[in-house]
Design a protein around this motif. Structure first.
Motif, PDB file in Angstrom:
ATOM      1  N   GLN A   1     -62.904   4.120  19.043  1.00 44.17           N
ATOM      2  CA  GLN A   1     -62.591   3.758  20.428  1.00 44.17           C
ATOM      3  C   GLN A   1     -62.542   2.246  20.596  1.00 44.17           C
ATOM      4  O   GLN A   1     -61.686   1.717  21.310  1.00 44.17           O
TER       5      GLN A   1
ATOM      6  N   TYR B   1     -58.384  10.665  20.462  1.00 38.55           N
ATOM      7  CA  TYR B   1     -58.749   9.514  21.286  1.00 38.55           C
ATOM      8  C   TYR B   1     -57.505   8.926  21.942  1.00 38.55           C
ATOM      9  O   TYR B   1     -56.373   9.108  21.465  1.00 38.55           O
TER      10      TYR B   1
ATOM     11  N   SER C   1     -56.583   4.941  24.062  1.00 34.46           N
ATOM     12  CA  SER C   1     -57.112   3.649  24.496  1.00 34.46           C
ATOM     13  C   SER C   1     -57.342   3.645  26.004  1.00 34.46           C
ATOM     14  O   SER C   1     -56.754   4.444  26.743  1.00 34.46           O
TER      15      SER C   1
ATOM     16  N   ASN D   1     -59.333   0.086  21.988  1.00 32.26           N
ATOM     17  CA  ASN D   1     -59.447  -0.719  23.202  1.00 32.26           C
ATOM     18  C   ASN D   1     -59.194  -2.206  22.972  1.00 32.26           C
ATOM     19  O   ASN D   1     -59.007  -2.949  23.933  1.00 32.26           O
TER      20      ASN D   1
END
Length: 351
Positions: free
Chosen positions: A117, A33, A35, A121
């Motif tokens: 996620q 992943y 950001s 974020n």
């Protein structure tokens, strides 16, 4: 034949007829992943490291497996509210490295919100690696439904490698339960800095094994750490080991589980207090054993009771490198956020 017996036979027939009809098998795959808005950070002389079992964004809702309530599924608003508080607390600590356990990325119980996620974020962390521990298109039990939950490592710096190492399954479970049950893992990523490699590892050992499965899981984790040390590779290992430290003097003062359902009745922690000793003997702990021995309660990290007290230590951070002396802390003030308290420590990157 009772209703459960009929359901069992139907599932057994389905599993016998198809290789993996509910897609529960987990291989070596790791999901990477980043950001939505990345920030640039210089690699520091001291890393702030944090481990936290986030209870799939469930806060202190009384779920059925704790036997304090009967909840299975959360509303989306509940999950988002809990994730917002988790992110606020993580930003307050501002870790450079974050180990998380019980993170849902696509599960009915948490409204299909990707919690890895979300945390990327809403914090200062840039990159993450995720490895499933519990995955199925559909779990036909207790209304659980679709599940994808596991461990993750979040960092301000990109990873150069990542892999999932499978841990043993619980041997005593019947075929159907084992098929749908959690497949524990050790997740490893690597970060390069100043021409050196730092190995980051996280795990979440078994909670309900009554055989020797958890002991074997811990032995495999320890052997992997030993192999890195033998090769003169530096590592930080953190996570929920689901085992008490040696000298856990208060083990007789808490109820291991409120459950009478044998599927969710906690194993007897008091018989396992030596299983963590090899880690303490070989490596440095965020909370040194001598500190824990002097004052168990200040370092407890878990409880199923939300009435104002923690009652056992299950979460750890170890290294074959160097922690800054006295920097290890357990943040017990955040009880409403999860059934685990986070542990933090400062790691010296110059040694």
């Amino acid at each position: 034949m009772n209703k459960f017996g009929k359901i069992y036979l139907i599932l057994l027939s389905l599993l016998s007829a198809a290789c993996d009809p509910f897609h529960t098998k987990i291989g070596t795959e790791v999901s990477l992943y980043q950001s939505n808005q990345q920030q640039s950070f210089e690699f520091p002389d001291t890393l702030k490291v944090m481990t936290w079992n986030i209870k799939f964004g469930g806060g202190r809702i009384d779920f059925f497996f704790d036997c304090h309530g009967d909840r299975v599924i959360m509303e989306k608003s509940e999950v988002l509210d809990n994730m917002q508080v988790l992110a606020e607390k993580i930003r307050e600590v501002n870790p450079d490295i974050l180990f998380i356990q019980e993170a849902d990325v696509n599960a009915k119980r948490s409204a299909s919100i990707d919690q890895v996620q979300y945390l990327l974020n809403h914090t200062n962390l840039n990159y993450a690696a995720y490895a499933s521990q519990w995955k199925a298109n559909y779990i036909p039990s207790d209304g659980i439904g679709k599940m994808d939950s596991g461990n993750a490592i979040l960092s301000k710096w990109i990873f150069t490698d990542a892999k999932r190492i499978a841990l043993p399954l619980i041997k005593e479970q019947n075929f159907v339960v084992r098929y749908f049950y959690l497949k524990r893992n050790l997740l490893e990523v690597q970060i390069e800095h100043s021409g050196r490699t730092l190995h980051l590892l996280t795990t979440h050992a078994s909670a309900y094994a009554k055989d020797d499965t958890k002991q074997k899981q811990l032995e495999i984790i320890k052997a992997y750490a030993d192999s890195l040390s033998k090769d003169k590779e530096q590592f930080i290992l953190g996570g929920d080991f689901n085992s008490l430290p040696p000298y856990s003097l208060q083990t007789s003062n808490f109820d291991d589980s409120a459950c009478t359902d044998e599927d969710f009745e906690a194993d007897n922690y008091s018989t396992e207090t030596e299983w963590m000793m090899p880690f303490y003997k070989s490596y440095r702990a965020a909370i040194p054993l001598e500190d824990y021995r002097k004052d168990n309660a200040s370092y407890f990290t878990h409880t199923t009771d939300k009435n104002g007290f923690w009652n056992r230590k299950l979460d750890y951070i170890f290294t074959n490198g160097a922690f800054i002396e006295k920097s290890g802390k357990v943040l017990q003030q955040w009880m409403p956020v999860s059934d685990h308290a986070p542990t933090i420590v400062d790691f010296n990157t110059m040694k």
